[in-house]
Design an enzyme around this catalytic site. Structure first.
Site, mmCIF file in Angstrom:
data_model
loop_
_atom_site.group_PDB
_atom_site.id
_atom_site.type_symbol
_atom_site.label_atom_id
_atom_site.label_comp_id
_atom_site.label_asym_id
_atom_site.label_seq_id
_atom_site.Cartn_x
_atom_site.Cartn_y
_atom_site.Cartn_z
ATOM 1 N N TYR A 1 0.829 -1.205 0.000
ATOM 2 C CA TYR A 1 0.000 0.000 0.000
ATOM 3 C C TYR A 1 0.860 1.250 0.000
ATOM 4 O O TYR A 1 2.079 1.187 0.200
ATOM 5 C CB TYR A 1 -0.951 -0.005 1.203
ATOM 6 C CG TYR A 1 -0.322 0.341 2.540
ATOM 7 C CD1 TYR A 1 0.522 -0.555 3.195
ATOM 8 C CD2 TYR A 1 -0.556 1.572 3.145
ATOM 9 C CE1 TYR A 1 1.089 -0.222 4.419
ATOM 10 C CE2 TYR A 1 0.009 1.900 4.375
ATOM 11 C CZ TYR A 1 0.840 0.997 5.002
ATOM 12 O OH TYR A 1 1.407 1.324 6.201
ATOM 13 N N LYS B 1 6.436 -1.912 1.795
ATOM 14 C CA LYS B 1 5.265 -1.324 2.472
ATOM 15 C C LYS B 1 4.104 -2.314 2.391
ATOM 16 O O LYS B 1 3.147 -2.148 1.626
ATOM 17 C CB LYS B 1 4.913 0.043 1.873
ATOM 18 C CG LYS B 1 4.112 0.907 2.839
ATOM 19 C CD LYS B 1 4.204 2.361 2.491
ATOM 20 C CE LYS B 1 3.237 3.236 3.250
ATOM 21 N NZ LYS B 1 3.351 3.188 4.706
ATOM 22 N N GLU C 1 11.904 2.540 14.182
ATOM 23 C CA GLU C 1 11.042 3.643 13.716
ATOM 24 C C GLU C 1 9.770 3.670 14.559
ATOM 25 O O GLU C 1 9.593 2.844 15.463
ATOM 26 C CB GLU C 1 10.715 3.501 12.224
ATOM 27 C CG GLU C 1 10.093 2.181 11.851
ATOM 28 C CD GLU C 1 9.995 1.962 10.340
ATOM 29 O OE1 GLU C 1 9.868 2.923 9.570
ATOM 30 O OE2 GLU C 1 10.025 0.779 9.951
ATOM 31 N N LEU D 1 11.081 1.408 6.959
ATOM 32 C CA LEU D 1 10.494 1.871 5.704
ATOM 33 C C LEU D 1 11.267 3.110 5.231
ATOM 34 O O LEU D 1 11.606 3.969 6.044
ATOM 35 C CB LEU D 1 9.015 2.232 5.911
ATOM 36 C CG LEU D 1 8.319 2.596 4.607
ATOM 37 C CD1 LEU D 1 8.039 1.344 3.780
ATOM 38 C CD2 LEU D 1 7.032 3.355 4.858
HETATM 39 N N1 PDD Z 1 2.913 5.123 7.227
HETATM 40 N N2 PDD Z 1 7.625 3.989 8.738
HETATM 41 C C1 PDD Z 1 6.496 3.263 8.760
HETATM 42 C C2 PDD Z 1 6.522 1.951 9.466
HETATM 43 C C3 PDD Z 1 5.328 3.734 8.141
HETATM 44 O O1 PDD Z 1 4.208 2.991 8.165
HETATM 45 C C4 PDD Z 1 5.350 5.002 7.501
HETATM 46 C C5 PDD Z 1 4.142 5.573 6.806
HETATM 47 C C6 PDD Z 1 6.557 5.744 7.522
HETATM 48 C C7 PDD Z 1 6.677 7.091 6.863
HETATM 49 O O2 PDD Z 1 6.682 6.982 5.463
HETATM 50 P P1 PDD Z 1 6.158 8.173 4.539
HETATM 51 O O3 PDD Z 1 6.947 9.382 4.919
HETATM 52 O O4 PDD Z 1 6.460 7.719 3.179
HETATM 53 O O5 PDD Z 1 4.690 8.362 4.830
HETATM 54 C C8 PDD Z 1 7.665 5.194 8.132
HETATM 55 C C9 PDD Z 1 1.702 5.574 6.577
HETATM 56 C C10 PDD Z 1 1.486 7.045 6.649
HETATM 57 C C11 PDD Z 1 0.532 4.744 7.100
HETATM 58 O O6 PDD Z 1 0.724 3.557 7.242
HETATM 59 O O7 PDD Z 1 -0.551 5.291 7.317
#
Ligand code: PDD
Length: 282
Positions: free
Chosen positions: A33, A147, A179, A204
């Protein structure tokens, strides 16, 4: 009011949208996703999100039912149909529906589902107060760079935070922070250096992380990409997280111990401002 969602070729009221019980996303979390930010009705950093989507698909040897250009048109159409001004656009690709077998089915067609979520991202009350986080062991699989929709461990981490009266959880492994439950984690040392874990399979590769680190570098802020411990975090001048839905949001306490002044710090606030200004200009 009901949203319009997108499911495998159709824009439908959310209550009419259907997906098979045999969909491998449902049975095996066999899907990936992306969440893209929407500001002023426009997608932010979307190209980078779609590049990461393709990488996740490639890593899992999964196809996508539409081309990248078609996907962008569908995303824009979904935003239009929902009159979305500010919030997020969630999109998910799964390997599709097939009788339950562990190996990849030969004839399944990938599924594509998208929906929007209205959120106050810029004037977020949470960002004004800053986040209280707790630490939890990172019990996720070893390919966190993909992801994947397999989000049970982060959901458990987030719920543990809520149960403890906090806002979010930072996950750690071998004493080092990996993270946040759904964001990348950073500390700012007393010398004003931003420290965040280096890229690898353990985290991620955040799209917001990339943009914020580029902005920090342009503004002559020193960055160290390396693992940091929970002790270093507790002793930091400031801390923050980044993601598509939180931008830059300060972290004000860890496991009940205040970080810095216990309020969103000046550098985190500045980075948030810089990120929002850039996003609105893009
Ligand atoms: N999550 N690390 C994890 C484990 C994440 O699930 C996310 C993002 C990030 C940040 O990635 P980005 O800057 O590309 O949004 C880091 C999204 C927002 C979610 O699952 O809703």
């Amino acid at each position: 009011m009901s949203r319009t969602v997108y499911v495998n070729g159709d824009f439908l009221p959310e209550e009419d949208a259907r997906i098979s019980v045999f969909d491998r996303g449902f049975l095996f979390a066999d899907g990936v996703y992306e969440v893209s930010t929407v500001l002023e009705g426009r997608l932010i950093d979307n190209e980078a999100h779609l590049i990461r989507l393709q990488r996740s698909l490639d890593e899992l040897k999964m196809g996508c039912p539409v081309t990248k250009d078609e996907l962008v048109e569908l995303q824009k159409e979904l935003i239009r149909r929902n009159n979305l001004v500010e919030g997020g656009l969630y999109l998910q690709v799964t390997r599709g529906a097939a009788d339950r077998e562990f190996g990849f089915p030969r004839d399944a067609k990938p599924s594509l589902v998208m929906f929007t979520q209205v959120k106050n991202l810029i004037n977020s009350p949470v960002a004004e107060k800053g986040l209280k986080v707790i630490s939890v062991p990172d019990i996720r699989w070893q390919r966190r760079d993909i992801k994947s929709v397999g989000l049970l461990a982060p959901a458990l981490a987030k719920q543990a935070a809520v149960d403890a009266g906090a806002d979010d959880a930072w996950m750690y492994e071998d004493g080092f922070v990996t993270e946040g439950s759904s964001n990348n984690a950073y500390i700012i040392t007393k010398a004003g250096v931003i420290v965040t874990r280096h890229l690898g399979n353990e985290i991620l590769h955040g799209i917001t992380r990339r943009s914020v680190l580029a902005l920090a570098a342009e503004n002559n802020i020193t960055i160290e990409e390396r693992p940091f411990t929970l002790e270093e975090a507790a002793d930091a001048a400031e801390a923050f997280v980044t993601s598509a839905t939180t931008f830059v949001t300060a972290v004000v306490s860890l496991d009940g111990k205040q970080i810095g002044s216990g309020k969103p710090g000046p550098l985190a606030n500045r980075l948030r401002q810089l990120y929002i200004e850039q996003a609105l200009k893009s």
